[in-house]
Design an enzyme around this catalytic site. Structure first.
Site, PDB file in Angstrom:
ATOM      1  N   ALA A   1      34.386  38.218  39.496  1.00 20.12           N
ATOM      2  CA  ALA A   1      34.523  39.534  40.126  1.00 20.12           C
ATOM      3  C   ALA A   1      35.360  40.391  39.181  1.00 20.12           C
ATOM      4  CB  ALA A   1      35.223  39.374  41.468  1.00 20.12           C
TER       5      ALA A   1
ATOM      6  N   GLY B   1      33.217  34.548  40.669  1.00 24.87           N
ATOM      7  CA  GLY B   1      32.018  35.121  41.293  1.00 24.87           C
ATOM      8  C   GLY B   1      30.757  34.860  40.483  1.00 24.87           C
TER       9      GLY B   1
ATOM     10  N   GLU C   1      29.700  31.424  41.349  1.00 27.28           N
ATOM     11  CA  GLU C   1      29.215  31.497  42.738  1.00 27.28           C
ATOM     12  C   GLU C   1      27.825  32.133  42.806  1.00 27.28           C
ATOM     13  OE1 GLU C   1      32.994  33.380  43.784  1.00 27.28           O
ATOM     14  OE2 GLU C   1      33.137  31.981  45.448  1.00 27.28           O
TER      15      GLU C   1
ATOM     16  N   GLU D   1      40.017  31.257  40.295  1.00 26.22           N
ATOM     17  CA  GLU D   1      40.709  32.159  41.232  1.00 26.22           C
ATOM     18  C   GLU D   1      42.181  31.822  41.416  1.00 26.22           C
ATOM     19  OE1 GLU D   1      37.693  30.914  41.675  1.00 26.22           O
ATOM     20  OE2 GLU D   1      36.349  32.527  42.287  1.00 26.22           O
TER      21      GLU D   1
HETATM   22  N1  DAK Z   1      37.086  41.463  35.344  1.00 29.89           N
HETATM   23  C1  DAK Z   1      37.291  42.576  34.608  1.00 29.89           C
HETATM   24  N2  DAK Z   1      37.281  42.570  33.248  1.00 29.89           N
HETATM   25  C2  DAK Z   1      37.052  41.397  32.623  1.00 29.89           C
HETATM   26  C3  DAK Z   1      36.822  40.202  33.330  1.00 29.89           C
HETATM   27  C4  DAK Z   1      36.852  40.260  34.768  1.00 29.89           C
HETATM   28  N3  DAK Z   1      36.613  39.198  35.540  1.00 29.89           N
HETATM   29  N4  DAK Z   1      36.641  39.203  32.439  1.00 29.89           N
HETATM   30  C5  DAK Z   1      36.742  39.755  31.232  1.00 29.89           C
HETATM   31  N5  DAK Z   1      36.983  41.081  31.315  1.00 29.89           N
HETATM   32  C6  DAK Z   1      37.147  42.040  30.235  1.00 29.89           C
HETATM   33  C7  DAK Z   1      38.469  41.830  29.521  1.00 29.89           C
HETATM   34  O1  DAK Z   1      39.520  42.467  30.227  1.00 29.89           O
HETATM   35  C8  DAK Z   1      38.177  42.475  28.185  1.00 29.89           C
HETATM   36  O2  DAK Z   1      38.272  43.876  28.315  1.00 29.89           O
HETATM   37  P1  DAK Z   1      38.952  44.792  27.167  1.00 29.89           P
HETATM   38  O3  DAK Z   1      40.331  44.253  27.012  1.00 29.89           O
HETATM   39  O4  DAK Z   1      38.096  44.538  25.941  1.00 29.89           O
HETATM   40  O5  DAK Z   1      38.857  46.162  27.713  1.00 29.89           O
HETATM   41  C9  DAK Z   1      36.716  42.141  27.954  1.00 29.89           C
HETATM   42  O6  DAK Z   1      36.195  41.796  29.225  1.00 29.89           O
HETATM   43  C10 DAK Z   1      36.526  40.934  27.035  1.00 29.89           C
HETATM   44  O7  DAK Z   1      37.299  39.872  27.540  1.00 29.89           O
HETATM   45  P2  DAK Z   1      38.284  39.007  26.619  1.00 29.89           P
HETATM   46  O8  DAK Z   1      38.803  39.819  25.484  1.00 29.89           O
HETATM   47  O9  DAK Z   1      39.271  38.359  27.517  1.00 29.89           O
HETATM   48  O10 DAK Z   1      37.246  37.926  26.031  1.00 29.89           O
HETATM   49  P3  DAK Z   1      37.595  36.462  25.525  1.00 29.89           P
HETATM   50  O11 DAK Z   1      36.341  35.964  24.894  1.00 29.89           O
HETATM   51  O12 DAK Z   1      38.853  36.410  24.744  1.00 29.89           O
HETATM   52  O13 DAK Z   1      37.859  35.601  26.863  1.00 29.89           O
HETATM   53  C11 DAK Z   1      37.324  34.892  29.116  1.00 29.89           C
HETATM   54  C12 DAK Z   1      36.789  35.390  27.744  1.00 29.89           C
HETATM   55  C13 DAK Z   1      36.146  34.830  30.059  1.00 29.89           C
HETATM   56  C14 DAK Z   1      37.938  33.504  28.954  1.00 29.89           C
HETATM   57  C15 DAK Z   1      38.415  35.884  29.612  1.00 29.89           C
HETATM   58  O14 DAK Z   1      37.885  37.204  29.540  1.00 29.89           O
HETATM   59  C16 DAK Z   1      38.815  35.640  31.019  1.00 29.89           C
HETATM   60  O15 DAK Z   1      39.609  34.718  31.308  1.00 29.89           O
HETATM   61  N6  DAK Z   1      38.328  36.475  31.920  1.00 29.89           N
HETATM   62  C17 DAK Z   1      38.712  36.447  33.311  1.00 29.89           C
HETATM   63  C18 DAK Z   1      38.008  35.340  34.019  1.00 29.89           C
HETATM   64  C19 DAK Z   1      38.393  35.361  35.450  1.00 29.89           C
HETATM   65  O16 DAK Z   1      39.522  35.011  35.823  1.00 29.89           O
HETATM   66  N7  DAK Z   1      37.464  35.862  36.244  1.00 29.89           N
HETATM   67  C20 DAK Z   1      37.760  36.189  37.629  1.00 29.89           C
HETATM   68  C21 DAK Z   1      37.546  34.969  38.431  1.00 29.89           C
HETATM   69  S1  DAK Z   1      38.101  35.265  40.009  1.00 29.89           S
HETATM   70  C22 DAK Z   1      37.315  37.839  46.718  1.00 29.89           C
HETATM   71  C23 DAK Z   1      36.045  38.065  46.275  1.00 29.89           C
HETATM   72  C24 DAK Z   1      35.657  37.516  45.098  1.00 29.89           C
HETATM   73  C25 DAK Z   1      36.532  36.797  44.340  1.00 29.89           C
HETATM   74  C26 DAK Z   1      37.800  36.548  44.804  1.00 29.89           C
HETATM   75  C27 DAK Z   1      38.207  37.072  45.981  1.00 29.89           C
HETATM   76  N8  DAK Z   1      37.791  38.406  47.932  1.00 29.89           N
HETATM   77  C28 DAK Z   1      37.015  39.474  48.452  1.00 29.89           C
HETATM   78  C29 DAK Z   1      39.124  38.221  48.316  1.00 29.89           C
HETATM   79  C30 DAK Z   1      36.153  36.335  43.082  1.00 29.89           C
HETATM   80  C31 DAK Z   1      37.117  36.188  42.186  1.00 29.89           C
HETATM   81  C32 DAK Z   1      36.783  35.850  40.841  1.00 29.89           C
HETATM   82  O17 DAK Z   1      35.681  35.934  40.364  1.00 29.89           O
END
Ligand code: DAK
Length: 259
Positions: free
Chosen positions: A65, A110, A113, A133
């Site tokens: 997400a 997400g 998922e 998460e």
């Molecule tokens: N959201 C927004 N931006 C994101 C993103 C995300 N999930 N993932 C990556 N980006 C953006 C980064 O901020 C970066 O942007 P700039 O800095 O260039 O502007 C760009 O994408 C490239 O990312 P990285 O520079 O970090 O790329 P790397 O190759 O170094 O790393 C990575 C890739 C996938 C390991 C890293 O980007 C990362 O850890 N990303 C976050 C992964 C993550 O934690 N995803 C969220 C999972 S939690 C809910 C509903 C749904 C959910 C929860 C609750 N409720 C309604 C309560 C779901 C939650 C999730 O999905």
């Protein structure tokens, strides 16, 4: 239909959806969830559609997400966001034709998922899966606690959800989270090959089989077999069933009409 965050390409009976927010690693913002929902809603009655493939642009399938939007949520908005995501994943799960996830890269939160709501998951050898998460102080919100445990068992699901660590495509395959792994350059061809095989078959039989498998897994085996029996009878109401059997006996290729 015009979309901003997804690209939809149609090849005969197959629709390929590419999630296209490459700069944010295809993170699911509200608008992207709306567009995906809109595609499935508008395609629901389209009998010329036989299979959908979902993939991502660039190095990610979907990196979760959109965290910049999640950070703005209060309790009410979080529940509304979760309901929207759950509705999308349920729509995909119940969609009358098969949906294949072609997981090219990161499938996190997400994204994992979304892939789990699809019928079949094909992964590239570059794909990475995770439910991170807890790193954000959250829990999965689009069905992850439920679908992951059903796919890989409660121990592995808890391991992934409690540690928030990523696993690679081969480990995902080993534990049953993905069905096949291919070199990244072969992934889309393999997905198309599978989609073509599916769309060459009787679409109503596939829709009914999908329904039986999905519903059956939520109920006990005896009731599930009864469900199959009823649907086995129901499929005899289609002309495709007679065409399929007749074609076999006449040693020719069946010409299915989706009727
Ligand atoms: N959201 C927004 N931006 C994101 C993103 C995300 N999930 N993932 C990556 N980006 C953006 C980064 O901020 C970066 O942007 P700039 O800095 O260039 O502007 C760009 O994408 C490239 O990312 P990285 O520079 O970090 O790329 P790397 O190759 O170094 O790393 C990575 C890739 C996938 C390991 C890293 O980007 C990362 O850890 N990303 C976050 C992964 C993550 O934690 N995803 C969220 C999972 S939690 C809910 C509903 C749904 C959910 C929860 C609750 N409720 C309604 C309560 C779901 C939650 C999730 O999905």
């Amino acid at each position: 239909m015009e979309y901003k965050n997804i690209i939809v390409k149609r090849e005969d009976k197959i629709a390929v959806i590419t999630i296209n927010r490459e700069k944010a690693l295809n993170a699911l913002n509200d608008e992207t969830v709306n567009e995906l929902q809109s595609f499935f809603h508008h395609s629901w009655g389209d009998n010329s559609l036989g299979c959908v493939i979902i993939t991502g642009a660039g190095k990610a399938f979907v990196a979760g997400a959109d965290i910049s939007e999640l950070a703005q949520c209060d309790v009410q908005k979080a529940i509304a966001t979760s309901m929207k995501g759950l509705y999308l994943t349920k729509t995909i799960e119940n969609f009358p034709c098969p949906v294949i996830a072609a997981v090219n890269g990161f499938a996190l939160g997400g994204g994992c998922e979304l892939a789990m709501a699809c019928d079949i998951r094909l992964a590239s050898d570059k794909a990475k899966f995770g439910q991170p998460e807890v790193n954000l102080g959250l829990i999965p919100g689009y069905g992850g606690t439920q679908r992951l445990a059903r796919l890989v068992g409660r121990g592995k699901a808890k391991q992934m959800i409690f540690t928030g660590e990523m696993i690679d495509a081969h480990e995902a395959h080993r534990i049953g989270l993905v069905d096949e792994v291919y070199p990244v350059e072969e992934l889309m061809n393999k997905a198309m090959e599978m989609a073509k095989s599916i769309t060459s078959k009787a679409s109503l039989a596939i829709a009914v089989a999908k329904e039986c498998i999905n519903r059956g897994l939520d109920i006990n085996l005896s009731a599930a077999c009864d469900l199959e029996k009823i649907n086995f009878g129901a499929i005899y109401g289609t002309s495709d069933a007679f065409e399929g059997m007749k074609a076999f006996l006449e040693k020719r290729k069946a010409e299915f009409k989706g009727k």
